[in-house]
Scaffold this motif. Structure first.
Motif, PDB file in Angstrom:
ATOM      1  N   ASP A  66       0.915  -1.460   0.081  1.00  0.00           N
ATOM      2  CA  ASP A  66      -0.063   0.183  -0.035  1.00  0.00           C
ATOM      3  C   ASP A  66       0.807   1.243  -0.268  1.00  0.00           C
ATOM      4  O   ASP A  66       1.709   1.211   0.761  1.00  0.00           O
ATOM      5  N   GLY A 122      -9.225  -0.215 -10.591  1.00  0.00           N
ATOM      6  CA  GLY A 122      -9.930  -0.007  -9.373  1.00  0.00           C
ATOM      7  C   GLY A 122     -10.832   1.044  -9.128  1.00  0.00           C
ATOM      8  O   GLY A 122     -11.404   1.352 -10.220  1.00  0.00           O
ATOM      9  N   ALA A 123     -10.728   1.803  -8.017  1.00  0.00           N
ATOM     10  CA  ALA A 123     -11.966   2.864  -7.683  1.00  0.00           C
ATOM     11  C   ALA A 123     -11.592   4.203  -8.363  1.00  0.00           C
ATOM     12  O   ALA A 123     -11.419   4.957  -7.566  1.00  0.00           O
ATOM     13  N   GLY A 139      -3.190   3.178  -3.355  1.00  0.00           N
ATOM     14  CA  GLY A 139      -3.609   1.752  -3.994  1.00  0.00           C
ATOM     15  C   GLY A 139      -2.176   1.110  -3.580  1.00  0.00           C
ATOM     16  O   GLY A 139      -1.284   1.416  -2.858  1.00  0.00           O
ATOM     17  N   GLU A 150      -7.245   2.539  -4.658  1.00  0.00           N
ATOM     18  CA  GLU A 150      -8.216   2.321  -3.419  1.00  0.00           C
ATOM     19  C   GLU A 150      -9.014   3.470  -3.086  1.00  0.00           C
ATOM     20  O   GLU A 150     -10.095   3.993  -2.750  1.00  0.00           O
ATOM     21  N   ASP A 151      -8.258   4.549  -3.232  1.00  0.00           N
ATOM     22  CA  ASP A 151      -8.818   6.251  -3.027  1.00  0.00           C
ATOM     23  C   ASP A 151      -8.092   7.225  -3.615  1.00  0.00           C
ATOM     24  O   ASP A 151      -7.248   6.974  -4.133  1.00  0.00           O
TER      25      ASP A 151
END
Lengths: 429, 1105
Positions: A66, A122-123, A139, A150-151
């Protein structure tokens, strides 16, 4: 009755390209400057966003770990028009794409910094982003070498100077897309607007409101010059004088306006100005009449100014139109809002929006949040008062094309409230 | 190819390289050989394929084992573990240790070595023998090297009349003696192993009796076939029979191919070795995971059907190298180091490479998703690459121009650096790879010089060679090939920049590495896109030759392989007749009916013969073994009802007397194609579809090449009687069709109009039925096809395929038209012989021709086309045409002195070298140029100039040259059938009168000129420096400003689009564009936009007073 005054200061200096020259410089510099500036901002925000995560570069990614990376987005688009298409072997009879939007389900985003590129998954919805935006992503790298997002952290709405308190009603009128010289232009309609602003129309109440108008901003596309004059073919001498006809007509009407109040004239995509952003002010020689008044000011596009310390910023619409071609949103206002959150007026420049190849700056970065942010030449009137996380308040305005709608927008400096001035010359309307 | 001459030369020379043990690929035992047979030595290039055996590897080239151990010492441990990640999957335990299961694998390469015959498998033989090696991959991805023992080389001669068993053994002794004389230094105990009496029949000419005695001569080693053949051809004295010279049969077949034919193995098929029939190799010779020994009779060869039509997971390595050249020189291995090697390895059938790495000299910043390995010395780079090859163990090595550049460069560079252990790249332990020069010549592909690098056990597939073989393109640079097939422009870094990047820092080297990787990836993508693996494997399966033959040899080996296989089934043998290279025996070619040139605005139906030449051969049973020569015809006295007399006067027997082999091969090919096409319709799986589509294509090509084989006078088995009969039948059929159509479809016959045949080509006839709708024409076309087909012998068939409407017929083999297969909508625009893609045309011609045809045919707007031409010509004369459209490009293949005639591009290269040697084009580069205006009477080659130089100095181009030498001919060709006075109308009209020529900024006269400002409106000279307009134009200020700013605006738009496109191709926003690809259509525009932009802004600034 006396017209109210407001203190005006023009902040267009940053958009001037007077001293700049084309000396073989390329577009990489502008991306570099943008990334550099935005990365400093984003790095400062990371400790309050995800303090526990390491920040790294695209190169420093380790599989499965991460982390946060900051970089410029590049959107790979299948349908994006390319100049190389001109050379393609087969010519297709029907254009394959609807001309207004080049989105395709296969589009994907790539994040790039000086060290390299990585494909994103992903997101992060490709539809909401465009090439040129600088963001931070949380991510990790997958085994396939992609970055699984992820964000997302955007720079967010920039800080704002406090809104001055103004105790009386003062109005600014915005109008765009007059298109004088096109078939759609209705001279009577525009004359009604002029008469209304200058106080020649309406009852006393209306006149008193008109006297509170402190400034008119013309946000681009004031004239329409037939493109056939510019395609390189020789123009017959009798046609030559017709090129300037719409401009003369505009000058005559403008002169009426500037005689009674200050006017800001911005160039737009159809005006006789340069193509790339920032568009430089329309030349004074085009306005033989209006230019003799000191109330006439020819401005750049984008245009930035202060009225009684209320900060304005606006464009003639090219930046938003381009976002509309390459991304997706519920309405135009959302695009406008995004440019604020990305802190960049025109992220798609230079990729799909023409732009001067700066070497040492990126003038479209928004360092301080305006109080009013307007965009000209849109399909319809839309407005919203945007509230930032740090109590910033911005009035966002989409100004409709006057030649289509007969609508001008009036903003009250006192409370940033907006209303429309609508003119119609037919009886049934 | 001629190994005879070459082998002889090499043998005398000391082996290159410092070590005496450098790989030497020669004849067995390294023994001096007798001079190669006269036939091959005398005509080194004449034969398309010389059948000398070459796939021989010597024991001698193999290093001693202790040497090997030494080489492997002090290899970097870290590197080793890095590379070991990419190894092949480990063998399952039972295979690794025992021999208890069948081993099935797909073979890719077959060659042979000379070694001691196997003691266990062949207990009764001793001495040197040929051992065949089959390399392949199992379904699980394990590499296999199967050594096949016991297969012996042989050939036939016809048995002289009255030779009995005793005579044979005497003959054996005599032959053995003669062989011993000519192979003195050989240590082979027996040269001629045995001579058997067999019953066979020759393929040549119809023979009423079924068989006659032949002698099968079995020799010890494959190379002895040639020397034995030489002895027999020259004549040999046999006791009791006198001196006699023999015609040999099947004596020129490559040993590996002979083996494949006899064992029913076709290229790229699956082979199974049953459990218990093989043994593990005692001494491991290869780097393959599995090494077996077995007898040739125990091999099971599977036909490519069902499960066995699939592909094994081959490992395909795609690589590219970068060299740091010196300024002004193309890199040479003697001076210039290899600085980077990029590698991608893909498993067959997978979309993405599983290994991506780059090896660099000196540090290099990391690249996402790529393993970057940096080394301090070039030696380490090269050795790391060798280790990488060994660990990854690729089955197929691909790249762009690897055979002529990358591989030889690496090997020669290693030689220069004295790295003796580098070139062990093949699958055989310690066997070195060496570079040889070869020439390849073939009627179809022309003569080509090339380098041959044999990497044992790995197939090389050079995409450049494949492109040159399979496609006619205007340029074969990787850039234009990928633009053509992948629709992408490739960034091109000039080799003078490469050294600068290398000498920079780790970031600039990273930049170079990214570029190098891209170049390594493109060949792989081309391979995938064009389905090369499928198509070539299928071609190998259909024709039965090894895959490596497909690229390195011509068409005829494929036909020969099929012919040999079929002949074997029929108990026929093929004589070794060397073709006479003389061109006397030419025959009349295909017929072309007179073209009635014109622009046809009524539908034209096209009637095609489906596979005409193969059908003729089948219908009339044309074959070697059905031909009755005139002298035999009298002797045999065949009844007229059992023979066909062809229009060219030859006689062939009918199938009920003797069925021909060629017709049988063709029938099988066409039936197989039909089957493949039917299966293709059914197939769902994309891989299966790819295989089937490749197969049907291979079958079609093979069927069509049979005719060519019989007509190739320098080929393996020419038979002009067959080929001239085929074309004569073809001519007859075209005439016959024309006659029938014009007789039947008449107003007298009850049709609306009289049909007219307007043109006929080799296998098609164009008919104007006179009807005005596509639908009616289709109906009549079908009717005509059915009616005429009925009059032909099966399987000759006339098919109705398409309508051209409208149709522009220019002359024979030149036409254009809209192509309709259904009455609703046309499919495409079809053109033939109209130069839109010729190399030495500029882009302007191509655009003009394409646009005109589009306007004429699709828009049906002839006046519009004329106007378009006029506008373009006017633009050309007024200097408004984009310069990149005028660039002509030619390759510089040799230096100026070597060209006999002065050529524009050569002269220019010479001039550029004088200006700046560093950036001037060198041999191998493509030279782009434009023709400029020069002094009267200057030759065209003196008027060539570098487009960049022209841009920078405002040099006027010569519009007249372009008008007369480039665009006029193709244009007139199109317009002459349409317009009267086309030339006057198009090329000399009023639009040609206004001319504008730019003033050069560097010419002599300009040095004396004084610059003065002129009014932007009327060009009047104005005094005073800060004015824009003269007094008279003042009133037009707004208008003139609009024009100036409009100009700036257009340029800005162009500038932005061009430069962002280059960023896109480059794949990076944050880095400057370096690309200098002159093949890219926007290269000059980009440069011009930059320059124009600066000028236009200066003009605009004049208004700011």
């Amino acid at each position: 009755m006396e017209r109210k005054q407001a203190e005006y200061s023009n902040l267009d200096e940053r958009y001037a390209i007077q001293g700049e020259k084309y000396q073989g410089q390329q577009y990489s510099h502008i991306y570099f400057t943008r990334l550099h500036h935005m990365r400093n901002l984003l790095h400062a925000l990371v400790p309050s966003w995800k303090p526990h995560l390491p920040v790294t570069t695209v190169l420093g990614l380790e599989e499965g770990k991460d982390c946060i990376i900051v970089g410029t987005l590049y959107k790979h688009m299948k349908l994006k028009p390319s100049i190389l298409d001109e050379y393609s072997k087969e010519r297709s009879a029907i254009p394959l794409v609807k001309p207004h939007n080049f989105m395709h389900p296969d589009d994907h985003l790539i994040l790039e910094d000086e060290s390299g590129r990585v494909t994103l998954a992903g997101a992060i919805p490709p539809a909401a982003y465009v090439t040129g935006v600088v963001i931070a992503l949380h991510g990790k790298e997958t085994s396939a070498g992609n970055f699984l997002v992820e964000d997302i952290l955007e720079a967010g709405i920039p800080p704002q100077i406090t809104l001055p308190s103004i105790n009386e009603d003062k109005y600014v009128v915005f109008v765009s897309g007059l298109s004088i010289g096109s078939e759609k232009f209705n001279p009577l309609q525009f004359q009604l607007l002029i008469d209304h602003i200058t106080g020649h129309l309406g009852d006393e109440n209306e006149q008193s409101i008109a006297s509170n108008i402190v400034r008119v901003v013309v946000a681009g596309n004031s004239v329409h010059i037939s493109p056939r004059f510019f395609n390189g073919q020789a123009v017959a001498s009798k046609d030559q004088s017709r090129i300037a006809e719409p401009i003369k007509e505009l000058d005559i009407m403008l002169t009426q306006l500037v005689a009674s109040l200050p006017v800001d004239m911005m160039p737009g995509s159809n005006d006789p100005a340069n193509f790339s952003l920032p568009q430089q002010p329309l030349h004074r020689c085009l306005f033989a009449g209006a230019a003799t008044y000191n109330t006439f000011s020819s401005c750049s596009n984008p245009h930035q100014f202060e009225l009684d310390s209320v900060r304005f910023i606006g464009t003639s619409g090219q930046n938003i139109d381009d976002l509309y071609k390459y991304s997706d949103a519920k309405d135009k206002l959302e695009f406008v809002e995004r440019t604020l959150r990305w802190r960049h007026l025109a992220p798609t420049a230079p990729n799909s929006l023409g732009c001067y190849p700066y070497t040492d700056k990126d003038p479209f970065l928004v360092e301080s949040c305006p109080h009013v942010y307007f965009v000209g030449n849109q399909d319809k009137y839309e407005t919203q008062l945007l509230q930032g996380l740090e109590k910033q308040k911005v009035r966002l305005i989409c100004i409709p094309r006057f030649c289509d709608s007969g609508v001008a927008v009036m903003l009250n400096l006192r409370n940033l409230e907006c209303s429309t001035l609508s003119f119609s010359t037919s009886f049934d309307a | 190819m001629s190994s005879g001459g070459r082998g002889g030369k090499r043998r005398g020379a000391p082996p290159p390289g410092p070590s005496g043990a450098a790989a030497k690929r020669a004849h067995p035992g390294g023994t001096p050989q007798p001079p190669p047979p006269a036939a091959t030595a005398a005509a080194p290039v004449a034969e398309e394929e010389d059948m000398m055996d070459e796939d021989v590897f010597l024991d001698e080239t193999i290093l001693a084992e202790d040497e090997e151990a030494l080489l492997l010492l002090d290899r970097d441990e870290a590197l080793a573990s890095r590379l070991s990640r990419w190894r092949r999957p480990a063998l399952p335990a039972d295979l690794a240790s025992g021999c208890s299961r069948n081993v099935a694998f797909q073979q890719l390469e077959i060659d042979y070595v000379i070694g001691e015959s196997h003691k266990v498998l062949l207990p009764n033989s001793s001495g040197p023998a040929a051992i065949l090696r089959i390399f392949g991959v199992t379904r699980e991805g394990h590499s296999v090297c199967c050594q096949v023992h016991g297969f012996e080389p042989y050939f036939y001669i016809s048995c002289p009349m009255g030779m009995g068993p005793d005579d044979i053994s005497r003959f054996h002794q005599t032959l053995e003696g003669r062989m011993k004389d000519s192979n003195r230094n050989s240590n082979v105990p027996r040269f001629v192993k045995r001579i058997e009496l067999v019953q066979k029949q020759t393929i040549m000419h119809y023979q009423p009796q079924q068989s006659q005695p032949f002698l099968k001569i079995v020799v010890a080693l494959p190379t002895m076939v040639a020397s034995c053949r030489g002895i027999l051809e020259r004549g040999i004295t046999i006791e009791g029979l006198g001196s006699k010279s023999f015609l040999t049969y099947e004596s020129n077949i490559l040993f590996a191919l002979r083996f494949m034919i006899d064992c029913n193995i076709v290229g790229g098929n699956w082979i199974e070795v049953p459990a218990g029939k093989y043994m593990k190799a005692a001494r491991i010779m290869s780097y393959c995971q599995l090494e077996l020994d077995c007898l040739y009779s125990d091999l099971v060869s599977h036909a490519a059907e069902g499960e066995h039509s699939k592909m094994a997971p081959f490992r395909i390595l795609s690589f590219d190298i970068e060299c740091a050249g010196r300024k002004g020189h193309f890199p040479e291995p003697t001076h210039d180091p290899v600085i980077q090697i990029a590698n991608l390895v893909t498993l067959q059938g997978e979309g993405q490479p599983f290994v991506r790495n780059v090896m660099t000299l000196k540090s290099c910043s990391p690249i996402v998703g790529v393993d970057v390995m940096s080394f301090d010395t070039e030696r380490d780079v090269l050795l790391a690459w060798r280790d990488f090859i060994r660990e990854v163990d690729p089955d197929i090595i691909i790249g762009y121009n690897i055979c002529k550049f990358d591989l030889p460069y690496l090997i020669e560079r290693a030689e220069v650096l004295k790295i003796v252990e580098f070139p062990i790249l093949g699958r055989i332990r310690n066997s070195r790879v060496r570079v040889r020069d070869t020439t390849f010549s073939s009627r179809q592909y022309g003569m080509r010089e090339s380098k041959d690098v044999a990497v044992e056990g790995r197939v090389q597939f050079d995409l450049l060679q494949a492109m040159q073989r399979d496609y006619k393109l205007s340029s074969y640079s990787l850039n234009s090939v990928s633009a053509h097939f992948l629709g992408e422009q490739k960034e091109d870094v000039h080799h003078s920049i490469i050294s600068d990047l290398q000498n920079g820092n780790s970031e600039t080297r990273r930049r170079l590495a990214v570029y190098c990787l891209k170049d390594a990836y493109l060949p792989q993508r081309l391979l995938d896109k064009l389905m090369y693996i499928y198509n070539y494997v299928e071609m190998a399966r259909v024709t039965g030759v090894p895959i490596s033959f497909l690229l390195s040899r011509g068409q005829s080996i494929k036909v020969l392989s099929q012919l040999l296989r079929k002949a074997k089934q029929k108990n026929l043998v093929i004589p070794n007749i060397k073709g006479q290279a003389s061109g006397q025996d030419t025959f009349e070619g295909a017929t072309v009916l007179e073209a009635r040139a014109g622009f046809y605005e009524k539908p034209i139906a096209t009637l095609d013969f489906a596979s005409l030449y193969p059908s003729i051969m089948m219908a009339y049973n044309l074959c070697y073994c059905t031909l009755v020569p005139p002298e035999d015809a009298r002797k045999l006295n065949l009844p007229p009802e059992s023979v066909n007399k062809t229009p060219s006067g030859e006689t062939f027997v009918k199938p009920d007397v003797q069925k021909g082999i060629l017709p049988e091969i063709l029938e099988e090919l066409l039936a197989a194609r039909k089957r493949a096409k039917a299966d293709l319709k059914e197939a769902k799986d994309p891989f299966e579809r790819a295989v089937l589509d490749g197969r049907q294509l291979a079958l079609k090509i093979s069927a069509n090449s049979v005719y060519g084989f019989t007509g190739a006078t320098v080929g393996q088995l020419p038979c002009l009687e067959i080929s001239s009969s085929v074309t004569s039948y073809g001519r007859q059929m075209i005439e016959h069709t024309k006659k029938l159509v014009e007789d039947k479809f008449t107003t007298l016959g009850g049709y609306e109009h009289n049909a007219e045949v307007i043109y006929g080509d080799t296998d098609s006839v164009m008919v104007q039925f006179g009807v005005s709708t596509v639908e009616d024409a289709m109906k009549l076309g079908r009717e005509a096809a059915d009616y005429i087909s009925g009059t032909f012998i099966k399987p000759i068939k006339l098919e109705f395929e398409k309508i051209y409407f409208p149709y522009l017929l220019i002359s024979k083999k030149r036409y254009a038209g809209l192509y309709w297969t259904n009455p609703e909508k046309f499919d495409k625009m079809d053109t033939k012989g109209i130069e839109t893609v010729r190399r030495d045309n500029c882009l302007l011609v191509k655009n003009l021709v394409t646009e005109c045809l589009h306007k004429i045919l699709v828009d049906r707007d002839v006046p519009g086309a004329v106007q378009y031409v006029k506008n373009t010509i006017s633009d050309l004369l007024m200097n408004r045409v984009d310069l990149s459209l005028l660039v002509i490009t030619k390759g510089l293949t040799k230096t100026g002195e070597d060209y006999a005639v002065k050529a524009a591009h050569v002269e220019l290269a010479e001039r550029m070298r004088k200006r700046d040697a560093a950036t001037a084009p060198t041999v191998g580069d493509r030279v782009p140029y434009v023709i400029i205006k020069a002094a009267k009477g200057a030759k065209a080659y003196e008027r060539s100039e570098d487009p960049i130089y022209v841009l920078d100095n405002n040099i006027p181009i010569d519009p007249q040259y372009y008008l007369e030498n480039q665009i006029s001919k193709p244009l007139l060709r199109i317009f002459e059938p349409i317009l009267k006075n086309a030339s006057r109308e198009l090329l000399h009209g009023s639009h040609t009168r206004a001319v504008s020529i730019s003033t050069p900024s560097n010419s002599g006269i300009m040095k004396f000129a004084k610059k003065q400002l002129t009014c932007l409106g009327c060009k009047a000279v104005i005094s005073g420096s800060n004015q824009t307009l003269c007094f008279h134009c003042k009133g037009r200020e707004a208008e003139l400003y609009c024009k100036t700013v409009g100009n700036v605006s257009e340029l800005e738009m162009l500038f932005g689009r061009l430069w962002t496109q280059c960023q896109e191709c480059q794949g990076s926003l944050h880095q400057d564009v370096l690309c200098t690809s002159r093949d890219c259509p926007i290269f000059y525009r980009r440069r011009k936009a930059q320059k124009d932009m600066a000028e236009a802004r200066v003009q605009l600034q004049r208004w700011d007073f």
